[in-house]
Design a protein around this motif. Structure first.
Motif, PDB file in Angstrom:
ATOM      1  N   ALA A 285       2.084   6.826  -6.793  1.00  0.00           N
ATOM      2  CA  ALA A 285       1.054   7.780  -7.214  1.00  0.00           C
ATOM      3  C   ALA A 285       1.508   9.215  -6.957  1.00  0.00           C
ATOM      4  O   ALA A 285       1.301  10.101  -7.802  1.00  0.00           O
ATOM      5  CB  ALA A 285      -0.250   7.490  -6.475  1.00  0.00           C
ATOM      6  N   VAL A 286       2.162   9.452  -5.816  1.00  0.00           N
ATOM      7  CA  VAL A 286       2.642  10.800  -5.512  1.00  0.00           C
ATOM      8  C   VAL A 286       3.731  11.226  -6.493  1.00  0.00           C
ATOM      9  O   VAL A 286       3.710  12.342  -7.035  1.00  0.00           O
ATOM     10  CB  VAL A 286       3.146  10.870  -4.048  1.00  0.00           C
ATOM     11  CG1 VAL A 286       3.924  12.157  -3.797  1.00  0.00           C
ATOM     12  CG2 VAL A 286       1.973  10.760  -3.082  1.00  0.00           C
TER      13      VAL A 286
ATOM     14  N   THR B  74       0.834  -1.210   0.000  1.00  0.00           N
ATOM     15  CA  THR B  74       0.000   0.000   0.000  1.00  0.00           C
ATOM     16  C   THR B  74       0.865   1.256   0.000  1.00  0.00           C
ATOM     17  O   THR B  74       0.598   2.210  -0.746  1.00  0.00           O
ATOM     18  CB  THR B  74      -0.926  -0.011   1.237  1.00  0.00           C
ATOM     19  OG1 THR B  74      -1.686  -1.216   1.233  1.00  0.00           O
ATOM     20  CG2 THR B  74      -1.847   1.185   1.243  1.00  0.00           C
ATOM     21  N   GLN B  75       1.922   1.262   0.806  1.00  0.00           N
ATOM     22  CA  GLN B  75       2.809   2.426   0.851  1.00  0.00           C
ATOM     23  C   GLN B  75       3.548   2.620  -0.463  1.00  0.00           C
ATOM     24  O   GLN B  75       3.739   3.753  -0.926  1.00  0.00           O
ATOM     25  CB  GLN B  75       3.807   2.287   2.007  1.00  0.00           C
ATOM     26  CG  GLN B  75       3.148   2.435   3.359  1.00  0.00           C
ATOM     27  CD  GLN B  75       4.114   2.177   4.502  1.00  0.00           C
ATOM     28  OE1 GLN B  75       5.261   1.806   4.270  1.00  0.00           O
ATOM     29  NE2 GLN B  75       3.650   2.358   5.727  1.00  0.00           N
TER      30      GLN B  75
ATOM     31  N   ILE C 296       2.464   1.760  -3.479  1.00  0.00           N
ATOM     32  CA  ILE C 296       1.498   2.261  -4.458  1.00  0.00           C
ATOM     33  C   ILE C 296       1.253   3.756  -4.223  1.00  0.00           C
ATOM     34  O   ILE C 296       1.200   4.557  -5.170  1.00  0.00           O
ATOM     35  CB  ILE C 296       0.183   1.450  -4.392  1.00  0.00           C
ATOM     36  CG1 ILE C 296       0.422   0.047  -4.929  1.00  0.00           C
ATOM     37  CG2 ILE C 296      -0.933   2.142  -5.148  1.00  0.00           C
ATOM     38  CD1 ILE C 296      -0.736  -0.896  -4.746  1.00  0.00           C
ATOM     39  N   THR C 297       1.114   4.141  -2.943  1.00  0.00           N
ATOM     40  CA  THR C 297       0.907   5.562  -2.619  1.00  0.00           C
ATOM     41  C   THR C 297       2.114   6.393  -3.056  1.00  0.00           C
ATOM     42  O   THR C 297       1.960   7.475  -3.638  1.00  0.00           O
ATOM     43  CB  THR C 297       0.655   5.722  -1.117  1.00  0.00           C
ATOM     44  OG1 THR C 297      -0.437   4.885  -0.742  1.00  0.00           O
ATOM     45  CG2 THR C 297       0.341   7.163  -0.756  1.00  0.00           C
ATOM     46  N   LEU C 298       3.315   5.901  -2.803  1.00  0.00           N
ATOM     47  CA  LEU C 298       4.540   6.613  -3.202  1.00  0.00           C
ATOM     48  C   LEU C 298       4.614   6.762  -4.717  1.00  0.00           C
ATOM     49  O   LEU C 298       4.932   7.841  -5.232  1.00  0.00           O
ATOM     50  CB  LEU C 298       5.772   5.882  -2.666  1.00  0.00           C
ATOM     51  CG  LEU C 298       7.122   6.496  -2.986  1.00  0.00           C
ATOM     52  CD1 LEU C 298       7.241   7.860  -2.318  1.00  0.00           C
ATOM     53  CD2 LEU C 298       8.241   5.576  -2.558  1.00  0.00           C
TER      54      LEU C 298
END
Length: 155
Positions: free
Chosen positions: A118-119, A111-112, A114-116
């Motif tokens: 996306a950012v 999850t982290q 994927i978030t990174l």
């Protein structure tokens, strides 16, 4: 009135003849005559006075010693099996707990990541959009109000 009762047997059901057998004892193959033997020691004679005053005299009988019983283990076999099953169950539960912990940690890591991503990707797109567009050498078109009459374009 008191006539003897006679019983009639149906055809094919006549009473069977009764044979009487007497068992005969079997003689053992090796019969040895009984030979009286003297005891190794003469037993002692004991006298007991009963509460009512009578005296009873007889041979003293030594109480029989029970045969030694095979030594039992300190813990029964069933108890050992139950304990081993419990240890195995605890080992499995511990392994399952570690497995679920590992899966939860792996899920958080993914999850982290994927978030990174996306950012970072969103930031790259924002830089592309908001950077100075004149420095890239593109064509700038100014749109004005145009009039179209009779299929002709007038600006």
């Amino acid at each position: 009135m008191n006539e003897p009762t006679t019983y009639h047997h149906p055809a094919g059901h006549e009473p069977a003849a009764v044979e009487l057998h007497h068992p005969t004892p079997l003689a053992p193959e090796h019969t040895m005559p009984l030979v009286p033997t003297q005891p190794a020691a003469v037993p002692s004679v004991a006298s007991v006075v009963l509460p009512d005053g009578r005296i009873v005299t007889g041979y003293a009988i030594n109480p029989m010693q029970p045969e030694p019983v095979a030594a039992k283990p300190a813990v029964s076999r069933a108890a050992v099996n139950v304990a081993l099953g419990g240890v195995g169950f605890l080992a499995v539960c511990g392994g399952l707990l570690l497995l679920t912990t590992f899966i939860a940690a792996l899920t958080a890591l993914i999850t982290q990541l994927i978030t990174l991503a996306a950012v970072i990707f969103g930031g790259w797109i924002a830089v592309q959009i908001f950077s100075a567009s004149g420095s890239k050498g593109g064509t700038t078109v100014n749109i004005r109000k145009a009039v179209i009459k009779r299929n002709r374009f007038y600006s």
